[in-house]
Design a protein around this motif. Sequence first.
Motif, PDB file in Angstrom:
ATOM      1  N   GLN A  33      49.744  45.886  33.645  1.00  0.00           N
ATOM      2  CA  GLN A  33      49.501  44.451  33.705  1.00  0.00           C
ATOM      3  C   GLN A  33      48.092  44.164  34.222  1.00  0.00           C
ATOM      4  OE1 GLN A  33      52.498  42.132  35.809  1.00  0.00           O
ATOM      5  NE2 GLN A  33      52.357  40.623  34.180  1.00  0.00           N
ATOM      6  N   ARG A  34      47.619  44.959  35.162  1.00  0.00           N
ATOM      7  CA  ARG A  34      46.253  44.778  35.661  1.00  0.00           C
ATOM      8  C   ARG A  34      45.226  45.027  34.547  1.00  0.00           C
ATOM      9  NH1 ARG A  34      45.552  46.946  41.829  1.00  0.00           N
ATOM     10  NH2 ARG A  34      47.469  46.081  42.703  1.00  0.00           N
ATOM     11  N   ILE A  35      45.450  46.062  33.749  1.00  0.00           N
ATOM     12  CA  ILE A  35      44.529  46.345  32.649  1.00  0.00           C
ATOM     13  C   ILE A  35      44.540  45.201  31.637  1.00  0.00           C
ATOM     14  CG2 ILE A  35      44.098  47.870  30.677  1.00  0.00           C
ATOM     15  CD1 ILE A  35      43.242  49.002  33.385  1.00  0.00           C
ATOM     16  N   ALA A  36      45.724  44.667  31.356  1.00  0.00           N
ATOM     17  CA  ALA A  36      45.818  43.537  30.423  1.00  0.00           C
ATOM     18  C   ALA A  36      45.067  42.326  30.963  1.00  0.00           C
ATOM     19  CB  ALA A  36      47.281  43.191  30.162  1.00  0.00           C
ATOM     20  N   LEU A  37      45.129  42.117  32.261  1.00  0.00           N
ATOM     21  CA  LEU A  37      44.405  40.998  32.866  1.00  0.00           C
ATOM     22  C   LEU A  37      42.900  41.207  32.786  1.00  0.00           C
ATOM     23  CD1 LEU A  37      46.704  40.485  35.978  1.00  0.00           C
ATOM     24  CD2 LEU A  37      46.305  38.799  34.163  1.00  0.00           C
ATOM     25  N   ILE A  38      42.448  42.425  33.048  1.00  0.00           N
ATOM     26  CA  ILE A  38      41.015  42.726  32.922  1.00  0.00           C
ATOM     27  C   ILE A  38      40.551  42.474  31.493  1.00  0.00           C
ATOM     28  CG2 ILE A  38      39.305  44.594  32.961  1.00  0.00           C
ATOM     29  CD1 ILE A  38      40.915  45.823  35.283  1.00  0.00           C
ATOM     30  N   ARG A  39      41.336  42.926  30.532  1.00  0.00           N
ATOM     31  CA  ARG A  39      40.989  42.747  29.114  1.00  0.00           C
ATOM     32  C   ARG A  39      40.874  41.271  28.760  1.00  0.00           C
ATOM     33  NH1 ARG A  39      45.505  45.033  25.756  1.00  0.00           N
ATOM     34  NH2 ARG A  39      46.392  42.980  26.178  1.00  0.00           N
ATOM     35  N   ALA A  40      41.801  40.453  29.258  1.00  0.00           N
ATOM     36  CA  ALA A  40      41.774  39.022  28.936  1.00  0.00           C
ATOM     37  C   ALA A  40      40.620  38.307  29.628  1.00  0.00           C
ATOM     38  CB  ALA A  40      43.104  38.383  29.329  1.00  0.00           C
ATOM     39  N   LEU A  41      40.368  38.634  30.878  1.00  0.00           N
ATOM     40  CA  LEU A  41      39.341  37.931  31.645  1.00  0.00           C
ATOM     41  C   LEU A  41      37.929  38.357  31.261  1.00  0.00           C
ATOM     42  CD1 LEU A  41      41.120  38.088  35.114  1.00  0.00           C
ATOM     43  CD2 LEU A  41      40.658  36.006  33.808  1.00  0.00           C
ATOM     44  N   ALA A  42      37.764  39.608  30.848  1.00  0.00           N
ATOM     45  CA  ALA A  42      36.427  40.118  30.524  1.00  0.00           C
ATOM     46  C   ALA A  42      35.812  39.441  29.315  1.00  0.00           C
ATOM     47  CB  ALA A  42      36.479  41.624  30.297  1.00  0.00           C
ATOM     48  N   SER A  43      36.620  38.843  28.462  1.00  0.00           N
ATOM     49  CA  SER A  43      36.089  38.179  27.270  1.00  0.00           C
ATOM     50  C   SER A  43      35.517  36.798  27.583  1.00  0.00           C
ATOM     51  CB  SER A  43      37.183  38.054  26.208  1.00  0.00           C
ATOM     52  OG  SER A  43      38.220  37.178  26.645  1.00  0.00           O
ATOM     53  N   ARG A  44      35.616  36.389  28.858  1.00  0.00           N
ATOM     54  CA  ARG A  44      35.136  35.063  29.268  1.00  0.00           C
ATOM     55  C   ARG A  44      35.753  33.968  28.386  1.00  0.00           C
ATOM     56  NH1 ARG A  44      33.344  34.988  34.363  1.00  0.00           N
ATOM     57  NH2 ARG A  44      32.233  36.914  34.811  1.00  0.00           N
ATOM     58  N   ALA A  46      52.159  37.540  37.192  1.00  0.00           N
ATOM     59  CA  ALA A  46      52.354  38.222  38.471  1.00  0.00           C
ATOM     60  C   ALA A  46      53.648  39.013  38.521  1.00  0.00           C
ATOM     61  CB  ALA A  46      52.343  37.193  39.607  1.00  0.00           C
ATOM     62  N   ALA A  47      54.339  39.137  37.386  1.00  0.00           N
ATOM     63  CA  ALA A  47      55.674  39.742  37.384  1.00  0.00           C
ATOM     64  C   ALA A  47      55.683  41.154  37.947  1.00  0.00           C
ATOM     65  CB  ALA A  47      56.237  39.735  35.965  1.00  0.00           C
ATOM     66  N   ALA A  48      54.657  41.949  37.639  1.00  0.00           N
ATOM     67  CA  ALA A  48      54.640  43.349  38.075  1.00  0.00           C
ATOM     68  C   ALA A  48      53.534  43.627  39.080  1.00  0.00           C
ATOM     69  CB  ALA A  48      54.488  44.271  36.862  1.00  0.00           C
ATOM     70  N   LEU A  49      52.929  42.581  39.643  1.00  0.00           N
ATOM     71  CA  LEU A  49      51.818  42.769  40.570  1.00  0.00           C
ATOM     72  C   LEU A  49      52.298  42.740  42.013  1.00  0.00           C
ATOM     73  CD1 LEU A  49      49.045  40.468  39.021  1.00  0.00           C
ATOM     74  CD2 LEU A  49      49.407  42.925  38.669  1.00  0.00           C
ATOM     75  N   ASP A  50      51.650  43.539  42.852  1.00  0.00           N
ATOM     76  CA  ASP A  50      51.953  43.479  44.280  1.00  0.00           C
ATOM     77  C   ASP A  50      51.295  42.231  44.870  1.00  0.00           C
ATOM     78  OD1 ASP A  50      49.190  44.074  45.222  1.00  0.00           O
ATOM     79  OD2 ASP A  50      49.577  46.046  44.351  1.00  0.00           O
ATOM     80  N   PRO A  51      51.661  41.827  46.087  1.00  0.00           N
ATOM     81  CA  PRO A  51      51.135  40.577  46.656  1.00  0.00           C
ATOM     82  C   PRO A  51      49.612  40.500  46.715  1.00  0.00           C
ATOM     83  CG  PRO A  51      53.026  41.325  47.909  1.00  0.00           C
ATOM     84  CD  PRO A  51      52.709  42.415  46.935  1.00  0.00           C
ATOM     85  N   VAL A  52      48.941  41.615  47.018  1.00  0.00           N
ATOM     86  CA  VAL A  52      47.478  41.602  47.102  1.00  0.00           C
ATOM     87  C   VAL A  52      46.873  41.334  45.729  1.00  0.00           C
ATOM     88  CG1 VAL A  52      45.423  42.964  47.607  1.00  0.00           C
ATOM     89  CG2 VAL A  52      47.420  43.110  49.116  1.00  0.00           C
ATOM     90  N   ALA A  53      47.362  42.035  44.699  1.00  0.00           N
ATOM     91  CA  ALA A  53      46.840  41.838  43.343  1.00  0.00           C
ATOM     92  C   ALA A  53      47.147  40.434  42.846  1.00  0.00           C
ATOM     93  CB  ALA A  53      47.442  42.876  42.402  1.00  0.00           C
ATOM     94  N   ARG A  54      48.321  39.907  43.214  1.00  0.00           N
ATOM     95  CA  ARG A  54      48.673  38.556  42.785  1.00  0.00           C
ATOM     96  C   ARG A  54      47.723  37.536  43.396  1.00  0.00           C
ATOM     97  NH1 ARG A  54      53.759  37.448  44.850  1.00  0.00           N
ATOM     98  NH2 ARG A  54      53.419  35.365  45.670  1.00  0.00           N
ATOM     99  N   ARG A  55      47.405  37.734  44.666  1.00  0.00           N
ATOM    100  CA  ARG A  55      46.477  36.812  45.330  1.00  0.00           C
ATOM    101  C   ARG A  55      45.096  36.887  44.680  1.00  0.00           C
ATOM    102  NH1 ARG A  55      46.498  34.593  50.542  1.00  0.00           N
ATOM    103  NH2 ARG A  55      48.747  34.728  50.291  1.00  0.00           N
ATOM    104  N   GLU A  56      44.649  38.082  44.305  1.00  0.00           N
ATOM    105  CA  GLU A  56      43.353  38.227  43.640  1.00  0.00           C
ATOM    106  C   GLU A  56      43.357  37.523  42.284  1.00  0.00           C
ATOM    107  OE1 GLU A  56      41.722  42.115  43.315  1.00  0.00           O
ATOM    108  OE2 GLU A  56      42.088  42.625  45.412  1.00  0.00           O
ATOM    109  N   LEU A  57      44.467  37.662  41.557  1.00  0.00           N
ATOM    110  CA  LEU A  57      44.563  37.006  40.261  1.00  0.00           C
ATOM    111  C   LEU A  57      44.472  35.494  40.408  1.00  0.00           C
ATOM    112  CD1 LEU A  57      45.212  36.765  37.227  1.00  0.00           C
ATOM    113  CD2 LEU A  57      47.638  36.944  37.833  1.00  0.00           C
ATOM    114  N   LEU A  58      45.199  34.925  41.356  1.00  0.00           N
ATOM    115  CA  LEU A  58      45.178  33.478  41.558  1.00  0.00           C
ATOM    116  C   LEU A  58      43.780  33.002  41.955  1.00  0.00           C
ATOM    117  CD1 LEU A  58      48.563  33.058  43.457  1.00  0.00           C
ATOM    118  CD2 LEU A  58      48.096  32.577  41.049  1.00  0.00           C
ATOM    119  N   ARG A  59      43.101  33.809  42.775  1.00  0.00           N
ATOM    120  CA  ARG A  59      41.726  33.459  43.165  1.00  0.00           C
ATOM    121  C   ARG A  59      40.806  33.463  41.951  1.00  0.00           C
ATOM    122  NH1 ARG A  59      40.713  37.574  46.334  1.00  0.00           N
ATOM    123  NH2 ARG A  59      41.843  36.674  48.089  1.00  0.00           N
ATOM    124  N   GLU A  60      41.002  34.430  41.052  1.00  0.00           N
ATOM    125  CA  GLU A  60      40.182  34.518  39.841  1.00  0.00           C
ATOM    126  C   GLU A  60      40.451  33.337  38.913  1.00  0.00           C
ATOM    127  OE1 GLU A  60      37.180  36.109  37.614  1.00  0.00           O
ATOM    128  OE2 GLU A  60      37.922  36.975  39.493  1.00  0.00           O
TER     129      GLU A  60
END
Length: 294
Positions: free
Chosen positions: A141-152, A162-176
Motif C-alpha cells: 500500500q505504501r508503494i501504491a501511495l508513492i506511485r500515485a503521489l509522485a505523478s503530482r 489507511a487500511a493496511a498502514l500503521d499509525p505512523v504511516a497513516r499520519r504521514e499520509l494524512l499530512r501529505e
Amino acid sequence: MNIATISPLQATGLYKHYEGRCVLDGVTLALAPGRVLGLIGRNGAGKSTLIRIMLGLIEPDAGEAMLWGQPSLALDDAAKARLGYVPQQPEALPWLKIGDMLDFVGRFYPQWDHAFVDATLQRWSLPRNRMLGKLSPGERQRIALIRALASRPELLVLDEPAAALDPVARRELLREIALRAGESGTTVLFSTHIVSDLERVASHVAFMHAGKVLLHVEMDTLKECHLRLHIPAAAASQLTGKVPGEIARRKRENGTLSLVIVREEGAPWPALAEAPGVHAEVLSLEDLFVEVAE
C-alpha cells in the motif's frame, strides 16, 4: 466554461447491481476543484463501487460519471495523466523490483517527481531492489501511495488508503494529503471508515449507506445542519411518514423515538424540532456516523 471551474469528478444518477443486489441506488455526487472530500461508510455501503465507476474502471447499469467534463469510460491520455488512484487492495507485479516498477511508471507522467520517490522510499525503509512479490500488505500500500503521489496529480483518489498502514504511516499520509491540497490545490477524494482521519484533513464529508449518499456537507458547517431529535412516546405514536430531512430513525422499547435530521444550508428546521417535549441534540462526527450506518 473556464477549465479551472469544471468539476474534476461528477456522478449523476448512478445505479449498479451485483447478483440481484443493489450496490448503488441513484447516487449523485460532485467534487469541486481543490476540495478534500472524505467518503465515509461501513464496509459494503458502496464506496469502492462508486469510486471505480467514477474513474471509469467499471460500467454503471444507469447514470453517468464524468472527469473534467469527459465521460469516465472514455478518458483521453491527457486526463489520465492528471489522475492518481490507489485502490483498496493494490495489485503488485511480483516479478518486478520496487525501483524498476516506479521508473517504468514514471515515464508515462510528465511531472513525475523522482526526488519525492527517492526520499519517501528512504523514509519508509523500502529498498529499490526489493521484489514487489515479497512485500507485506502494508508495504504494497505504501508503494501504491508513492506511485500515485509522485505523478503530482491534480485529482487524487484513495480507496481506504489507511487500511493496511500503521499509525505512523497513516499520519504521514494524512499530512501529505493536507500539504498537497493546501499548497498545490490538489483535489482529493478518499474513502474511509476512520472518523479521525476525516476530521484531520477533509474539507467536506459525504456519508454513504446502503448504496445511497445520505449527506454531503462542508465539515465546518456539519454541526449546523444536523440534529438528533428525542421524541416522547406520545408524540412518536402520532408521527406518520418521514420527517423532512430525516436520514436515520431508531425506535426505543419504551415507545420513544430517535430521529436524525439534516437540513439544507440556510433552510429552517422542521416544526417537529420545536415541538413540546422534543429534545434536540447536536452529534459528534463519530456519533453521526454510527447513527447513519446502523
